[in-house]
Design an enzyme around this catalytic site. Structure first.
Site, short mmCIF file in Angstrom:
data_model
loop_
_atom_site.label_atom_id
_atom_site.label_comp_id
_atom_site.label_asym_id
_atom_site.label_seq_id
_atom_site.Cartn_x
_atom_site.Cartn_y
_atom_site.Cartn_z
N GLU A 117 35.23 40.63 23.88
CA GLU A 117 33.91 41.26 23.82
C GLU A 117 33.15 41.17 25.14
O GLU A 117 32.46 42.12 25.53
CB GLU A 117 33.09 40.64 22.69
CG GLU A 117 33.53 41.04 21.28
CD GLU A 117 34.76 40.28 20.81
OE1 GLU A 117 35.33 40.68 19.76
OE2 GLU A 117 35.15 39.30 21.48
N HIS A 156 31.73 37.41 9.53
CA HIS A 156 31.80 38.84 9.23
C HIS A 156 30.59 39.33 8.44
O HIS A 156 30.60 40.47 7.97
CB HIS A 156 33.08 39.14 8.43
CG HIS A 156 34.34 38.99 9.20
ND1 HIS A 156 34.81 37.76 9.64
CD2 HIS A 156 35.26 39.90 9.61
CE1 HIS A 156 35.95 37.93 10.27
NE2 HIS A 156 36.24 39.23 10.28
#
Length: 326
Positions: A62, A131
Site C-alpha cells: 500500500e 476488514h
C-alpha cells in the site's frame, strides 16, 4: 433523462468508466483491480476495456501504491487508488499524511495532488480482523485531505466524478455493506456540491445526522419513530472533511435536538466534532444535549459479535427517546 436503478458498487464502476473515458490522464491502481475486478468487483471489466496501462494491478504494498500515485499526480495524471480493505490502509498512512496531504502547502500552492484513494470501510459483512474498520476520523483530522462517503448509488456515481475532478487529494470511503443496495442514478443531474450535506428525510422534532452505512439505519429509525408520532429529520452528511456545519445548524435550529450516528467509535469521532460545533453555534436553540451513537472504544470484534458492536435500530431509537425526554 438517463435514470437507471443500480447497486452502489455498480454506480462506482460506471463512474470510474465515465472518468476513464473522458480523461486519458485518469488511471486506476490497486491490488487485484485489473483482471479480477477487485475483491468486490467494483472495477470489473475496466482493465479489459481500457488496458493494463490505465487499470494497473499493483503489488501488495500500500505504501508503494500511494507513493506511485503521488508521483503520477505530480506529472499531471489523476490516479484513483484502491485500498482493498479499510484495515490495509495503514502501511500507506505515512505517505498519505506526510506527503499527499502536505505537498500543496509545502509548495506554496504551486503543485496539485489530484489523487483519489478509494477505501471500502465499515462492518456488516461478517469479515475477519482488519476488514471491518471505520478509520475516517484519522484522515478527517489531517489538514490537506478531503474525506467523503456516499450512502447511496446516486451519490456514489456523482461524488466519485467530483472527487476525480478535484485538484485536492480525496479519501473516498465506500460503505461496503451497502455495495449491493440499489437506488436510482441520474447520470444527467449532479445532486449537489461534493461537500454539501443532503436532507434525506424531512422532520420537525429531532435531527439525525449520519453518513455512509448509517444513513439507511437512521432512515429506518425515522420511519419507526413516525409510527409513534415522532417527526425525525435525517441529514446525510456525505463529507467528513470539510463538514457542512451550516446545513446541520439550519436543521437543528428547526428541530432543536440532534443525535449523531456513525459506525466508528464514539470516542474522538466525527460525532464529537459535530457535537462541539453545534453546541457552540446552537446553544440557545437546543432543548437537549447533542447525543452520539456509534461503535465502542474497543478493537473491532469477531464476526459473530459484530451485531452487538455495530449501532443498530434499537440504539438509535434509544438515543432519540433520550433526547426527546429532555
Amino acid at each position: 433523462m438517463a435514470t437507471e436503478k443500480m447497486a452502489l458498487a455498480k454506480a462506482i464502476n460506471e463512474s470510474l468508466r465515465t472518468a476513464l473515458d473522458a480523461d486519458p490522464k485518469v488511471l486506476i491502481m490497486g491490488e487485484d483491480v485489473g483482471k479480477l475486478g477487485g475483491v468486490f468487483r467494483v472495477t470489473d471489466g475496466l482493465q479489459k476495456d481500457f488496458g493494463e496501462e490505465r487499470v494497473i494491478d499493483t503489488p501488495l504494498a500500500e505504501s508503494g501504491i500511494v507513493g506511485t500515485a503521488i508521483g503520477l499526480a505530480l506529472r499531471g495524471y489523476r490516479p484513483v487508488v484502491e485500498i482493498q480493505f479499510d484495515g490495509f490502509v495503514f502501511p500507506a498512512y505515512d505517505q498519505i499524511v506526510t506527503q499527499l496531504a502536505k505537498m500543496h502547502a509545502r509548495a506554496l500552492g504551486k503543485i496539485k495532488l489530484p489523487v483519489v484513494i478509494r477505501i471500502p470501510y465499515g462492518g456488516g459483512i461478517g469479515a475477519v480482523e482488519h476488514h471491518s474498520e471505520s478509520p475516517e476520523a484519522l484522515f478527517a483530522h489531517v489538514a490537506g485531505l478531503k474525506v467523503v462517503s456516499p450512502s447511496n448509488a446516486g451519490d456514489a456515481y456523482w461524488m466519485m466524478q467530483q472527487a476525480i475532478q478535484s485538484d485536492d487529494p480525496v479519501i473516498f470511503f465506500e460503505p461496503k455493506r451497502r455495495y449491493w443496495d440499489k437506488a436510482e442514478v441520474n447520470k444527467d443531474a449532479i445532486p449537489g456540491p461534493l461537500h454539501k450535506a443532503r436532507v434525506a428525510r424531512e422532520g420537525s422534532d429531532l435531527t439525525l445526522v449520519a453518513y455512509g452505512p448509517m444513513v439507511k439505519v437512521c432512515l429506518e429509525a425515522a420511519a419507526a419513530a413516525q409510527e409513534e408520532g415522532k417527526s425525525i429529520e435525517v441529514l446525510d452528511l456525505r463529507s467528513m472533511s470539510p463538514i457542512d456545519f451550516d446545513s446541520i445548524q439550519a436543521s437543528v435550529e428547526r428541530t432543536r435536538r440532534l443525535v449523531v450516528v456513525h459506525e466508528a467509535p464514539v470516542f474522538l469521532g466525527t460525532g464529537a466534532e459535530i457535537a462541539a460545533r453545534i453546541t457552540e453555534r446552537c446553544f440557545y436553540h437546543l432543548e437537549a444535549p447533542v447525543l452520539r451513537v456509534g461503535g465502542y472504544h474497543a478493537p473491532y470484534p469477531p464476526a459473530r459479535l459484530e451485531d452487538e458492536y455495530l449501532p443498530g435500530l434499537d440504539r438509535v431509537l434509544d438515543a432519540v427517546d433520550r433526547s426527546l425526554a429532555y
